[in-house]
Motif scaffolding. Structure first.
Motif, mmCIF file in Angstrom:
data_model
loop_
_atom_site.group_PDB
_atom_site.id
_atom_site.type_symbol
_atom_site.label_atom_id
_atom_site.label_comp_id
_atom_site.label_asym_id
_atom_site.label_seq_id
_atom_site.Cartn_x
_atom_site.Cartn_y
_atom_site.Cartn_z
ATOM 1 N N HIS A 1 -23.363 -7.872 38.015
ATOM 2 C CA HIS A 1 -23.685 -9.268 38.339
ATOM 3 C C HIS A 1 -23.001 -9.635 39.657
ATOM 4 O O HIS A 1 -21.967 -9.070 40.007
ATOM 5 C CB HIS A 1 -23.202 -10.183 37.210
ATOM 6 N N ASP A 2 -23.570 -10.612 40.357
ATOM 7 C CA ASP A 2 -23.011 -11.059 41.637
ATOM 8 C C ASP A 2 -21.905 -12.085 41.405
ATOM 9 O O ASP A 2 -22.121 -13.075 40.691
ATOM 10 C CB ASP A 2 -24.093 -11.724 42.496
ATOM 11 N N PHE A 3 -20.763 -11.873 42.029
ATOM 12 C CA PHE A 3 -19.664 -12.836 41.905
ATOM 13 C C PHE A 3 -20.092 -14.213 42.410
ATOM 14 O O PHE A 3 -19.776 -15.239 41.794
ATOM 15 C CB PHE A 3 -18.431 -12.341 42.666
ATOM 16 N N GLU A 4 -20.815 -14.232 43.532
ATOM 17 C CA GLU A 4 -21.204 -15.513 44.140
ATOM 18 C C GLU A 4 -22.137 -16.325 43.243
ATOM 19 O O GLU A 4 -22.254 -17.530 43.398
ATOM 20 C CB GLU A 4 -21.863 -15.266 45.503
ATOM 21 N N ALA A 5 -22.788 -15.662 42.286
ATOM 22 C CA ALA A 5 -23.731 -16.360 41.401
ATOM 23 C C ALA A 5 -23.064 -16.914 40.147
ATOM 24 O O ALA A 5 -23.717 -17.577 39.346
ATOM 25 C CB ALA A 5 -24.852 -15.403 40.996
ATOM 26 N N VAL A 6 -21.766 -16.666 39.983
ATOM 27 C CA VAL A 6 -21.079 -17.075 38.753
ATOM 28 C C VAL A 6 -20.862 -18.583 38.708
ATOM 29 O O VAL A 6 -20.307 -19.174 39.630
ATOM 30 C CB VAL A 6 -19.708 -16.344 38.616
ATOM 31 N N ASP A 7 -21.321 -19.166 37.599
ATOM 32 C CA ASP A 7 -20.965 -20.540 37.244
ATOM 33 C C ASP A 7 -20.260 -20.410 35.899
ATOM 34 O O ASP A 7 -20.898 -20.095 34.895
ATOM 35 C CB ASP A 7 -22.203 -21.416 37.114
ATOM 36 N N PRO A 8 -18.943 -20.614 35.849
ATOM 37 C CA PRO A 8 -18.222 -20.388 34.602
ATOM 38 C C PRO A 8 -18.739 -21.219 33.432
ATOM 39 O O PRO A 8 -18.583 -20.825 32.275
ATOM 40 C CB PRO A 8 -16.770 -20.734 34.938
ATOM 41 N N ALA A 9 -19.405 -22.324 33.710
ATOM 42 C CA ALA A 9 -19.964 -23.146 32.633
ATOM 43 C C ALA A 9 -21.068 -22.412 31.873
ATOM 44 O O ALA A 9 -21.386 -22.772 30.744
ATOM 45 C CB ALA A 9 -20.503 -24.454 33.195
ATOM 46 N N ASP A 10 -21.632 -21.364 32.480
ATOM 47 C CA ASP A 10 -22.704 -20.594 31.845
ATOM 48 C C ASP A 10 -22.184 -19.544 30.870
ATOM 49 O O ASP A 10 -22.972 -18.841 30.243
ATOM 50 C CB ASP A 10 -23.556 -19.877 32.903
ATOM 51 N N TYR A 11 -20.856 -19.418 30.745
ATOM 52 C CA TYR A 11 -20.271 -18.351 29.932
ATOM 53 C C TYR A 11 -19.506 -18.914 28.736
ATOM 54 O O TYR A 11 -18.926 -19.991 28.809
ATOM 55 C CB TYR A 11 -19.344 -17.478 30.789
ATOM 56 N N ASP A 12 -19.510 -18.117 27.675
ATOM 57 C CA ASP A 12 -18.828 -18.500 26.439
ATOM 58 C C ASP A 12 -17.394 -17.992 26.373
ATOM 59 O O ASP A 12 -16.592 -18.516 25.592
ATOM 60 C CB ASP A 12 -19.583 -17.934 25.227
ATOM 61 N N ALA A 13 -17.076 -16.942 27.140
ATOM 62 C CA ALA A 13 -15.752 -16.324 27.038
ATOM 63 C C ALA A 13 -15.449 -15.544 28.312
ATOM 64 O O ALA A 13 -16.346 -15.256 29.111
ATOM 65 C CB ALA A 13 -15.698 -15.397 25.817
ATOM 66 N N LEU A 14 -14.172 -15.192 28.459
ATOM 67 C CA LEU A 14 -13.682 -14.482 29.644
ATOM 68 C C LEU A 14 -12.816 -13.303 29.222
ATOM 69 O O LEU A 14 -12.005 -13.425 28.297
ATOM 70 C CB LEU A 14 -12.843 -15.442 30.500
ATOM 71 N N VAL A 15 -12.976 -12.164 29.924
ATOM 72 C CA VAL A 15 -12.118 -10.997 29.726
ATOM 73 C C VAL A 15 -11.439 -10.678 31.057
ATOM 74 O O VAL A 15 -12.107 -10.585 32.097
ATOM 75 C CB VAL A 15 -12.906 -9.770 29.232
ATOM 76 N N VAL A 16 -10.105 -10.510 31.013
ATOM 77 C CA VAL A 16 -9.321 -10.212 32.211
ATOM 78 C C VAL A 16 -8.556 -8.911 31.970
ATOM 79 O O VAL A 16 -7.493 -8.912 31.351
ATOM 80 C CB VAL A 16 -8.326 -11.352 32.534
ATOM 81 N N PRO A 17 -9.100 -7.782 32.434
ATOM 82 C CA PRO A 17 -8.403 -6.509 32.253
ATOM 83 C C PRO A 17 -7.250 -6.344 33.242
ATOM 84 O O PRO A 17 -7.090 -7.157 34.162
ATOM 85 C CB PRO A 17 -9.492 -5.467 32.493
ATOM 86 N N GLY A 18 -6.479 -5.283 33.036
ATOM 87 C CA GLY A 18 -5.305 -5.053 33.875
ATOM 88 C C GLY A 18 -5.518 -3.999 34.944
ATOM 89 O O GLY A 18 -6.609 -3.813 35.454
ATOM 90 N N GLY A 19 -4.445 -3.310 35.270
ATOM 91 C CA GLY A 19 -4.461 -2.346 36.363
ATOM 92 C C GLY A 19 -3.909 -2.968 37.624
ATOM 93 O O GLY A 19 -3.162 -3.952 37.595
ATOM 94 N N ARG A 20 -4.283 -2.417 38.759
ATOM 95 C CA ARG A 20 -3.814 -2.935 40.034
ATOM 96 C C ARG A 20 -4.546 -4.197 40.474
ATOM 97 O O ARG A 20 -4.032 -5.017 41.220
ATOM 98 C CB ARG A 20 -4.030 -1.884 41.126
ATOM 99 N N ALA A 21 -5.817 -4.337 40.039
ATOM 100 C CA ALA A 21 -6.676 -5.415 40.535
ATOM 101 C C ALA A 21 -6.068 -6.816 40.396
ATOM 102 O O ALA A 21 -6.170 -7.608 41.342
ATOM 103 C CB ALA A 21 -8.041 -5.345 39.850
ATOM 104 N N PRO A 22 -5.462 -7.175 39.249
ATOM 105 C CA PRO A 22 -4.968 -8.551 39.124
ATOM 106 C C PRO A 22 -3.965 -8.966 40.204
ATOM 107 O O PRO A 22 -3.895 -10.145 40.568
ATOM 108 C CB PRO A 22 -4.312 -8.565 37.737
#
Length: 196
Positions: free
Chosen positions: A71-92
């Motif tokens: 999915h495109d990051f620029e197209a994200v509207d968080p209101a369209d989602y029911d939940a969020l997952v935040v994985p780890g690693g170096r990225a955060p």
């Protein structure tokens, strides 16, 4: 079970198991998962890192797989989602420097939607200032970060309301089970169909 639409935050050198396992497991039980990364679009990849626990003072790091975003990051509207997952690693470590990422995270907390964070994902939660007064865990070396952000540190998979946190990928069984419970995913009512 009502399928949920779940947003998953990815980034270069996200931990391999911590993105691959929840991405696939959540889809396997019928949820729709959109994996996104700032400055990237569907079809782009994020290289992953494999963190292993081999008896050293901290984890070792090895190259993992290329994880393809859907999915495109620029197209994200968080209101369209029911939940969020935040994985780890170096990225955060660097994802927390994007204002858009922090705004997305804050939306889920302000709307009291389910959030699952694992390992170094807590760095993003701390930067978004959403764990003050909440019980949570993270990779053990991040205890000071969690406490500094006002969180109440725990040494195990922790559920505080709609927030589910784990320390690292070995927590997947308990972490995912708790998140599925928060999502209202009832696996027991989905009886397997016998083969003829």
């Amino acid at each position: 079970m009502t399928a949920k639409r779940i947003l998953l935050l990815a980034g270069d050198f996200v931990e391999d198991y911590e993105i691959m396992v929840p991405f696939q497991a959540l889809q396997m039980v019928g949820h729709e998962v959109h994996a996104v990364c700032p400055e990237k679009a569907a079809g782009d990849v994020c290289p992953t890192a494999i963190h292993d626990f081999e008896g050293d003072q901290t984890y070792t790091e090895k190259p993992g797989h290329d994880f393809e975003l859907n999915h495109d990051f620029e197209a994200v509207d968080p209101a369209d989602y029911d939940a969020l997952v935040v994985p780890g690693g170096r990225a955060p470590e660097y994802l927390r420097t994007y204002d858009e990422v922090l705004e997305i995270v804050r939306h889920f907390f302000e709307a009291d939607k389910p959030v699952a964070a694992l390992c170094h994902g807590a760095q993003i939660l701390a930067a978004a200032d959403v764990i003050d007064g909440r019980a949570c865990t993270a990779y053990p070396a991040l205890e000071a970060d969690v406490v500094g952000a006002g969180g109440e540190w725990r040494d195990e998979v922790t559920r505080d309301g709609n927030l589910v946190t784990g320390q690292a990928w070995p927590d997947h069984p308990a972490w995912l089970a708790s998140f599925l419970e928060v999502l209202g995913t009832d696996l027991e009512s989905e009886a397997p169909v016998a083969a003829d």
